[in-house]
Design an enzyme around this catalytic site. Structure first.
Site, PDB file in Angstrom:
ATOM      1  N   CYS A  63      47.280  10.807   8.605  1.00  0.00           N
ATOM      2  CA  CYS A  63      48.166  11.295   9.665  1.00  0.00           C
ATOM      3  C   CYS A  63      48.323  12.799   9.514  1.00  0.00           C
ATOM      4  O   CYS A  63      48.286  13.322   8.401  1.00  0.00           O
ATOM      5  CB  CYS A  63      49.555  10.679   9.526  1.00  0.00           C
ATOM      6  SG  CYS A  63      49.538   8.904   9.531  1.00  0.00           S
TER       7      CYS A  63
ATOM      8  N   ILE B 205      37.971   1.996   4.108  1.00  0.00           N
ATOM      9  CA  ILE B 205      38.273   3.311   4.616  1.00  0.00           C
ATOM     10  C   ILE B 205      39.050   3.188   5.925  1.00  0.00           C
ATOM     11  O   ILE B 205      39.000   2.142   6.587  1.00  0.00           O
ATOM     12  CB  ILE B 205      36.963   4.122   4.889  1.00  0.00           C
ATOM     13  CG1 ILE B 205      36.060   3.367   5.844  1.00  0.00           C
ATOM     14  CG2 ILE B 205      36.278   4.520   3.634  1.00  0.00           C
ATOM     15  CD1 ILE B 205      34.790   4.085   6.265  1.00  0.00           C
ATOM     16  N   ASN B 206      39.702   4.261   6.321  1.00  0.00           N
ATOM     17  CA  ASN B 206      40.220   4.350   7.678  1.00  0.00           C
ATOM     18  C   ASN B 206      39.044   4.651   8.604  1.00  0.00           C
ATOM     19  O   ASN B 206      37.898   4.750   8.151  1.00  0.00           O
ATOM     20  CB  ASN B 206      41.290   5.458   7.746  1.00  0.00           C
ATOM     21  CG  ASN B 206      42.312   5.196   8.861  1.00  0.00           C
ATOM     22  OD1 ASN B 206      41.943   4.791   9.972  1.00  0.00           O
ATOM     23  ND2 ASN B 206      43.576   5.412   8.565  1.00  0.00           N
TER      24      ASN B 206
ATOM     25  N   GLY C  97      34.028  -2.543   9.487  1.00  0.00           N
ATOM     26  CA  GLY C  97      32.921  -3.229  10.153  1.00  0.00           C
ATOM     27  C   GLY C  97      32.552  -4.586   9.600  1.00  0.00           C
ATOM     28  O   GLY C  97      31.434  -5.053   9.802  1.00  0.00           O
TER      29      GLY C  97
ATOM     30  N   GLY D  71      39.046  -6.049  10.734  1.00  0.00           N
ATOM     31  CA  GLY D  71      39.725  -5.348  11.818  1.00  0.00           C
ATOM     32  C   GLY D  71      39.097  -5.534  13.179  1.00  0.00           C
ATOM     33  O   GLY D  71      39.410  -6.474  13.911  1.00  0.00           O
TER      34      GLY D  71
HETATM   35  O1  RRO Z   1      47.247   4.852  15.752  1.00  0.00           O
HETATM   36  C1  RRO Z   1      46.089   5.315  15.702  1.00  0.00           C
HETATM   37  O2  RRO Z   1      45.572   5.907  16.648  1.00  0.00           O
HETATM   38  C2  RRO Z   1      45.260   5.159  14.486  1.00  0.00           C
HETATM   39  C3  RRO Z   1      45.753   5.233  13.197  1.00  0.00           C
HETATM   40 BR1  RRO Z   1      47.540   5.468  12.785  1.00  0.00          BR
HETATM   41  C4  RRO Z   1      44.863   5.127  12.096  1.00  0.00           C
HETATM   42  O3  RRO Z   1      45.213   5.178  10.920  1.00  0.00           O
HETATM   43  N1  RRO Z   1      43.548   4.951  12.374  1.00  0.00           N
HETATM   44  C5  RRO Z   1      43.086   4.880  13.649  1.00  0.00           C
HETATM   45  O4  RRO Z   1      41.873   4.729  13.848  1.00  0.00           O
HETATM   46  N2  RRO Z   1      43.955   4.976  14.689  1.00  0.00           N
END
Ligand code: RRO
Length: 355
Positions: A147, A210-211, A264, A285
């Site tokens: 963030c 990972i994010n 993925g 996810g």
């Molecule tokens: O809310 C989002 O747009 C978002 C978040 Br917080 C995140 O950690 N990862 C993402 O792909 N989208």
């Protein structure tokens, strides 16, 4: 929990699969199953209950919670891409008070393990969120550090080891000693190990890798970016090799640290890849948008995949892809006069009791 599965397919009819799927996530948290939902793809789990026994999977990782309610970014904020998906949701959510009285209550009443993802724009916000969770039935806190940090020119916390460490340290301090704190890292860095190490040194009990990775798609008709927010997080199978690589690198450097692998995963074999790379658990996810029953299905498939390889405990499979290939001398000697041939083979995948 040891999983007993009665396989009903014709090929393997009446095969009882006996695999111990428990996994240790630190601070006494032993999940009965290694498959969790990934943050942002299952809200707080409620909608998935019709398609999955959520008590039988590892648990639900909630959409990142913030202190205040937030409507998120303008639409369109999702777009399909080859083997993936872009999102720029912008942290839409009800805020922590509503989350505690509605979502967390629902998870608790339905005996679903709640891993709560938190997101803030300053160290103070993360601290206050962690404090608000105290005294509630939270199994694990996942700190989403992907963030922007409003106190540092909007730099993303996860891209800077010091900023990552400051958030993790504050959350760890504010979280009860019985609850593991995981830091969720971004792949958009040169060296994920440096960020992982900073997080662990600051007190993270585990890491989620990972994010999403930042992407952009442009519409051929409007000649403009597809997403109103222009850029978005790329998820889905397109990023799986990147995620497996990050898990591999971090497990190599920090082999004792539990990792939740995410990126993925569509099948049990995809999940197995993360486990072999060093993950102790996985999160599912983007596939949920296509198959809402994916968490349970992937758990089942992973169990079968382990059994098919003679692995009777999930924990025996964690990180085994890091073992060097074994050199095997063929049983039949070569004709006299030739140099002996030494074959390089994958490690023997069975009899893990003797490892
Ligand atoms: O809310 C989002 O747009 C978002 C978040 Br917080 C995140 O950690 N990862 C993402 O792909 N989208």
């Amino acid at each position: 929990m040891t999983e007993f599965i009665l396989v009903e397919s014709s090929a393997e009819s009446n095969l009882v699969v006996d695999v111990d799927m428990t996994t240790d996530l630190g601070r006494g948290l032993v999940a009965g199953d290694p498959v969790f939902t990934a943050s942002g793809c299952a809200a707080a789990g409620r909608e998935l209950a019709a398609f999955n026994d959520l008590t039988a999977i590892g648990g639900v990782v909630t959409k990142s919670i913030q202190l205040a309610p937030r409507s998120g970014r303008p639409t369109p904020r999702m777009a399909e891409t080859p083997s993936g998906m872009l999102n720029s949701i912008g942290l839409q959510g009800p805020g922590v008070d509503s989350f505690l009285s509605n979502d967390l209550r629902w998870l608790t009443e339905h005996e679903v393990r709640a891993a709560v993802s938190i997101a803030g724009s300053s160290v103070d916000e993360y601290t206050r969120l962690a404090q608000r969770l105290r005294g509630h039935p939270v199994a694990l806190v996942e700190v989403n550090i992907s963030c922007p940090n409003v106190e540092d020119r909007g730099q993303v916390f996860a891209c800077d080891p010091n900023a990552s460490a400051a958030v993790v340290e504050a959350v760890r301090r504010a979280t009860p000693a019985t609850v593991p704190v995981f830091a969720k890292l971004s792949p958009d860095v040169t060296d994920p190990v440096a960020i992982a190490r900073a997080g662990v040194d600051a007190g993270a009990d585990g890491l989620t890798l990972i994010n999403t990775t930042l992407g952009l798609a442009i519409d051929h008709e409007t000649l403009r970016p597809v997403l109103a927010g222009v850029t978005g997080g790329l998820s889905g199978p397109a990023i799986r090799p990147m995620a497996v690589r990050c898990v591999w690198q971090v497990h190599s450097a920090l082999p004792e640290v539990p990792i939740m692998g995410v990126g993925g995963i569509r099948t049990g074999l995809d999940a197995l890849e993360f486990i072999l790379a060093g993950a102790s658990a996985v999160q599912v996810g983007t596939v949920i948008f296509n198959d809402p029953s994916a968490p349970s299905r992937i758990s089942r498939e992973l169990c079968l995949a382990l059994a098919a390889r003679g692995i009777h405990r999930l924990r025996d499979a964690i990180g085994i892809a890091h073992r060097p290939p074994q050199l095997v001398v063929p049983e039949e000697p070569d004709p006299p006069g030739d140099d002996p041939v030494v074959e390089e083979r994958a490690p023997r995948p069975i009899a893990f009791e003797d490892v």
